[in-house]
Design an enzyme around this catalytic site. Structure first.
Site, PDB file in Angstrom:
ATOM      1  N   SER A  66       0.819  -1.202   0.000  1.00 14.67           N
ATOM      2  CA  SER A  66       0.000   0.000   0.000  1.00 14.67           C
ATOM      3  C   SER A  66       0.856   1.255   0.000  1.00 14.67           C
ATOM      4  O   SER A  66       0.319   2.358  -0.064  1.00 14.67           O
ATOM      5  CB  SER A  66      -0.936  -0.008   1.203  1.00 14.67           C
ATOM      6  OG  SER A  66      -0.257  -0.397   2.359  1.00 14.67           O
ATOM      7  N   HIS A 113      -2.986  -3.653  -5.730  1.00 17.00           N
ATOM      8  CA  HIS A 113      -3.352  -3.225  -4.376  1.00 17.00           C
ATOM      9  C   HIS A 113      -4.843  -3.461  -4.151  1.00 17.00           C
ATOM     10  O   HIS A 113      -5.676  -2.753  -4.714  1.00 17.00           O
ATOM     11  CB  HIS A 113      -2.978  -1.739  -4.203  1.00 17.00           C
ATOM     12  CG  HIS A 113      -3.266  -1.216  -2.845  1.00 17.00           C
ATOM     13  ND1 HIS A 113      -3.682   0.068  -2.617  1.00 17.00           N
ATOM     14  CD2 HIS A 113      -3.226  -1.816  -1.629  1.00 17.00           C
ATOM     15  CE1 HIS A 113      -3.869   0.227  -1.320  1.00 17.00           C
ATOM     16  NE2 HIS A 113      -3.613  -0.894  -0.713  1.00 17.00           N
ATOM     17  N   GLU A 144      -6.405  -1.405  -7.234  1.00 13.92           N
ATOM     18  CA  GLU A 144      -5.555  -0.314  -7.711  1.00 13.92           C
ATOM     19  C   GLU A 144      -4.327  -0.963  -8.350  1.00 13.92           C
ATOM     20  O   GLU A 144      -3.576  -1.673  -7.675  1.00 13.92           O
ATOM     21  CB  GLU A 144      -5.158   0.540  -6.486  1.00 13.92           C
ATOM     22  CG  GLU A 144      -4.621   1.899  -6.789  1.00 13.92           C
ATOM     23  CD  GLU A 144      -4.437   2.708  -5.494  1.00 13.92           C
ATOM     24  OE1 GLU A 144      -4.173   2.118  -4.422  1.00 13.92           O
ATOM     25  OE2 GLU A 144      -4.536   3.940  -5.579  1.00 13.92           O
ATOM     26  N   ASN A 166      -4.702   5.310  -0.747  1.00 14.27           N
ATOM     27  CA  ASN A 166      -4.115   5.438   0.593  1.00 14.27           C
ATOM     28  C   ASN A 166      -3.486   6.798   0.836  1.00 14.27           C
ATOM     29  O   ASN A 166      -3.339   7.225   1.980  1.00 14.27           O
ATOM     30  CB  ASN A 166      -3.090   4.328   0.835  1.00 14.27           C
ATOM     31  CG  ASN A 166      -3.770   3.031   1.235  1.00 14.27           C
ATOM     32  OD1 ASN A 166      -4.987   3.001   1.392  1.00 14.27           O
ATOM     33  ND2 ASN A 166      -3.002   1.974   1.383  1.00 14.27           N
TER      34      ASN A 166
HETATM   35  N1  3HC Z   1     -14.579 -11.166   4.423  1.00 17.10           N
HETATM   36  C1  3HC Z   1     -15.550 -11.430   3.538  1.00 17.10           C
HETATM   37  N2  3HC Z   1     -16.775 -10.842   3.556  1.00 17.10           N
HETATM   38  C2  3HC Z   1     -17.009  -9.961   4.553  1.00 17.10           C
HETATM   39  C3  3HC Z   1     -16.053  -9.638   5.519  1.00 17.10           C
HETATM   40  C4  3HC Z   1     -14.792 -10.291   5.438  1.00 17.10           C
HETATM   41  N3  3HC Z   1     -13.809 -10.052   6.296  1.00 17.10           N
HETATM   42  N4  3HC Z   1     -16.591  -8.730   6.366  1.00 17.10           N
HETATM   43  C5  3HC Z   1     -17.859  -8.485   5.941  1.00 17.10           C
HETATM   44  N5  3HC Z   1     -18.093  -9.221   4.846  1.00 17.10           N
HETATM   45  C6  3HC Z   1     -19.330  -9.237   4.052  1.00 17.10           C
HETATM   46  C7  3HC Z   1     -20.504  -9.781   4.808  1.00 17.10           C
HETATM   47  O1  3HC Z   1     -20.566 -11.192   4.707  1.00 17.10           O
HETATM   48  C8  3HC Z   1     -21.677  -9.121   4.096  1.00 17.10           C
HETATM   49  O2  3HC Z   1     -21.943  -9.781   2.884  1.00 17.10           O
HETATM   50  P1  3HC Z   1     -23.425  -9.742   2.235  1.00 17.10           P
HETATM   51  O3  3HC Z   1     -23.895  -8.319   2.213  1.00 17.10           O
HETATM   52  O4  3HC Z   1     -23.172 -10.291   0.854  1.00 17.10           O
HETATM   53  O5  3HC Z   1     -24.264 -10.602   3.078  1.00 17.10           O
HETATM   54  C9  3HC Z   1     -21.106  -7.754   3.712  1.00 17.10           C
HETATM   55  O6  3HC Z   1     -19.676  -7.882   3.744  1.00 17.10           O
HETATM   56  C10 3HC Z   1     -21.532  -6.690   4.674  1.00 17.10           C
HETATM   57  O7  3HC Z   1     -21.125  -7.089   5.970  1.00 17.10           O
HETATM   58  P2  3HC Z   1     -21.912  -6.760   7.306  1.00 17.10           P
HETATM   59  O8  3HC Z   1     -23.386  -6.690   7.002  1.00 17.10           O
HETATM   60  O9  3HC Z   1     -21.462  -7.689   8.365  1.00 17.10           O
HETATM   61  O10 3HC Z   1     -21.372  -5.353   7.766  1.00 17.10           O
HETATM   62  P3  3HC Z   1     -21.397  -3.968   7.060  1.00 17.10           P
HETATM   63  O11 3HC Z   1     -22.599  -3.756   6.245  1.00 17.10           O
HETATM   64  O12 3HC Z   1     -21.061  -3.037   8.145  1.00 17.10           O
HETATM   65  O13 3HC Z   1     -20.149  -4.035   6.043  1.00 17.10           O
HETATM   66  C11 3HC Z   1     -17.877  -3.669   5.544  1.00 17.10           C
HETATM   67  C12 3HC Z   1     -18.863  -4.368   6.464  1.00 17.10           C
HETATM   68  C13 3HC Z   1     -18.025  -4.236   4.122  1.00 17.10           C
HETATM   69  C14 3HC Z   1     -16.500  -3.975   6.061  1.00 17.10           C
HETATM   70  C15 3HC Z   1     -18.210  -2.136   5.524  1.00 17.10           C
HETATM   71  O14 3HC Z   1     -18.262  -1.653   6.837  1.00 17.10           O
HETATM   72  C16 3HC Z   1     -17.216  -1.316   4.751  1.00 17.10           C
HETATM   73  O15 3HC Z   1     -17.283  -1.218   3.536  1.00 17.10           O
HETATM   74  N6  3HC Z   1     -16.251  -0.691   5.476  1.00 17.10           N
HETATM   75  C17 3HC Z   1     -15.210   0.119   4.869  1.00 17.10           C
HETATM   76  C18 3HC Z   1     -14.094  -0.791   4.432  1.00 17.10           C
HETATM   77  C19 3HC Z   1     -12.945  -0.012   3.845  1.00 17.10           C
HETATM   78  O16 3HC Z   1     -12.872   1.224   3.869  1.00 17.10           O
HETATM   79  N7  3HC Z   1     -11.968  -0.755   3.316  1.00 17.10           N
HETATM   80  C20 3HC Z   1     -10.751  -0.189   2.798  1.00 17.10           C
HETATM   81  C21 3HC Z   1      -9.699  -0.263   3.845  1.00 17.10           C
HETATM   82  S1  3HC Z   1      -8.186   0.438   3.296  1.00 17.10           S
HETATM   83  C22 3HC Z   1      -7.387  -0.825   2.566  1.00 17.10           C
HETATM   84  O17 3HC Z   1      -7.791  -1.955   2.588  1.00 17.10           O
HETATM   85  C23 3HC Z   1      -6.108  -0.491   1.892  1.00 17.10           C
HETATM   86  C24 3HC Z   1      -4.937  -0.980   2.697  1.00 17.10           C
HETATM   87  O18 3HC Z   1      -3.788  -0.817   1.905  1.00 17.10           O
HETATM   88  C25 3HC Z   1      -4.723  -0.255   3.997  1.00 17.10           C
END
Ligand code: 3HC
Length: 296
Positions: free
Chosen positions: A119, A140, A152, A190
């Site tokens: 990242s 990414h 990305e 990021n």
């Molecule tokens: N693995 C697989 N599926 C997952 C999961 C995981 N770890 N966590 C949640 N899910 C799935 C659930 O099964 C559910 O699937 P469905 O809608 O098909 O039934 C769906 O995601 C939604 O989950 P929940 O209903 O339990 O919870 P939320 O609606 O709160 O969603 C979230 C959870 C998808 C994590 C949401 O909160 C979100 O989009 N958060 C922001 C995530 C984000 O910003 N990610 C980027 C991080 S930065 C990065 O990764 C870059 C790195 O370089 C730092």
């Protein structure tokens, strides 16, 4: 170039998410880690997530078995020899990543593309540690990988057009939408997101708002699905610190200086969701309250 076999180095949250996504899309995947307990944990996590899809009637039990049949776990890098694509997803440390790239370069077929899920680290530097810099590319992914739609794709100074095209094709076959970024710390997403998470820690450190109010602010005020502190816990506070250190060193502006509280949290062993304690406290991966040391 058509890819059928993907080798993933690093069985953490990102590596296992990449492996899961790839087996679901029909790839044969070898997931590698030095630690066999990490591999067993990753495999059990992938199966549990696929089983949840069966419970939701999105997959059949037979499809889960077929997916799991396409997954191999291994503590040896030798299995990368005939993979069309190797994706490194270990922790954010330039020397550790270079060591993996050097080994993959020795082991892999000359045609294998070497990708990093980094990242913040330079793809040009990783490419230069191999004899095939034209075949080194950034892929990414975003966490949780099976859910987030973005990939990305990052090109280093010597990445070839053919390598970029293949990375794009693989990304599309994994169901992702691609954006293209030049090799500069943080790339596109990021570079915006992680300073925002760091600023949330700074806000907490300056006692401007509580943990919950800082998160509620961005969830209710800006429609973010998670608050920045909760998201920092998911990303890993150690990773956030490493990335901010890289930004600060490479981009040179004090606006990238890691928040003092972030350093203290990592020093205290509070690395977020994976350790059970970050800005919040977790039990079985579920948030159960604010870290008691931060409660007012
Ligand atoms: N693995 C697989 N599926 C997952 C999961 C995981 N770890 N966590 C949640 N899910 C799935 C659930 O099964 C559910 O699937 P469905 O809608 O098909 O039934 C769906 O995601 C939604 O989950 P929940 O209903 O339990 O919870 P939320 O609606 O709160 O969603 C979230 C959870 C998808 C994590 C949401 O909160 C979100 O989009 N958060 C922001 C995530 C984000 O910003 N990610 C980027 C991080 S930065 C990065 O990764 C870059 C790195 O370089 C730092």
């Amino acid at each position: 170039m058509e890819i059928h076999d993907i080798f993933v180095v690093g069985a953490g949250f990102m590596g296992s998410g990449i492996a899961q996504t790839a087996i679901q899309k029909g790839y044969h995947v070898t997931l590698n880690d030095q630690r066999s307990d990490a591999l067993e944990r990753a495999k059990a996590g992938i199966r549990a997530r696929l089983d949840r899809l069966v419970a939701k009637e999105r997959m059949t039990a037979e499809e889960v078995e077929a997916c799991m049949g396409r997954l191999t776990i291994s503590t040896s890098l030798e299995g990368a020899a005939h993979a069309g694509l190797a994706i490194e997803a270990i922790y954010e440390d330039l020397e550790a990543k270079k060591a993996v790239f050097r080994q993959l370069d020795q082991i892999c077929d000359p045609s294998t593309i070497l990708a990093s899920n980094t990242s913040s680290i330079s793809l040009t530097s990783l490419g230069a540690s191999t004899g095939r810099p034209e075949q080194v590319v950034g892929m990414h992914f975003f966490s949780p990988v099976p859910v987030m739609r973005l990939l990305e794709v990052v090109y280093g100074l010597r990445t070839s057009k053919a390598t970029l095209d293949t990375a794009m094709e693989v990304g599309a076959s994994l169901g992702k939408r691609m954006i293209l970024a030049k090799d500069k710390p943080g790339f596109i997403v990021n570079r915006m997101l992680l300073p925002m998470l760091n600023e949330a820690v700074q806000i907490l450190d300056e006692d401007i708002g509580s943990v919950e109010d800082t998160d509620e602010g961005m969830k209710l005020g800006c429609n973010h699905p998670m608050g920045p502190l909760e998201l920092a816990d998911m990303v890993g506070l150690d990773i956030l610190l490493e990335v901010m250190e890289t930004f600060y060193a490479d981009l040179g502006d004090t606006k990238y200086r890691p928040a003092h509280l972030l350093r203290k949290m990592v020093a205290a062993g509070y690395t977020g969701q994976k350790s059970g304690m970050g800005f919040y406290r977790y039990e079985n991966g579920k948030k159960v309250g604010v870290n008691p040391v931060l409660q007012k």
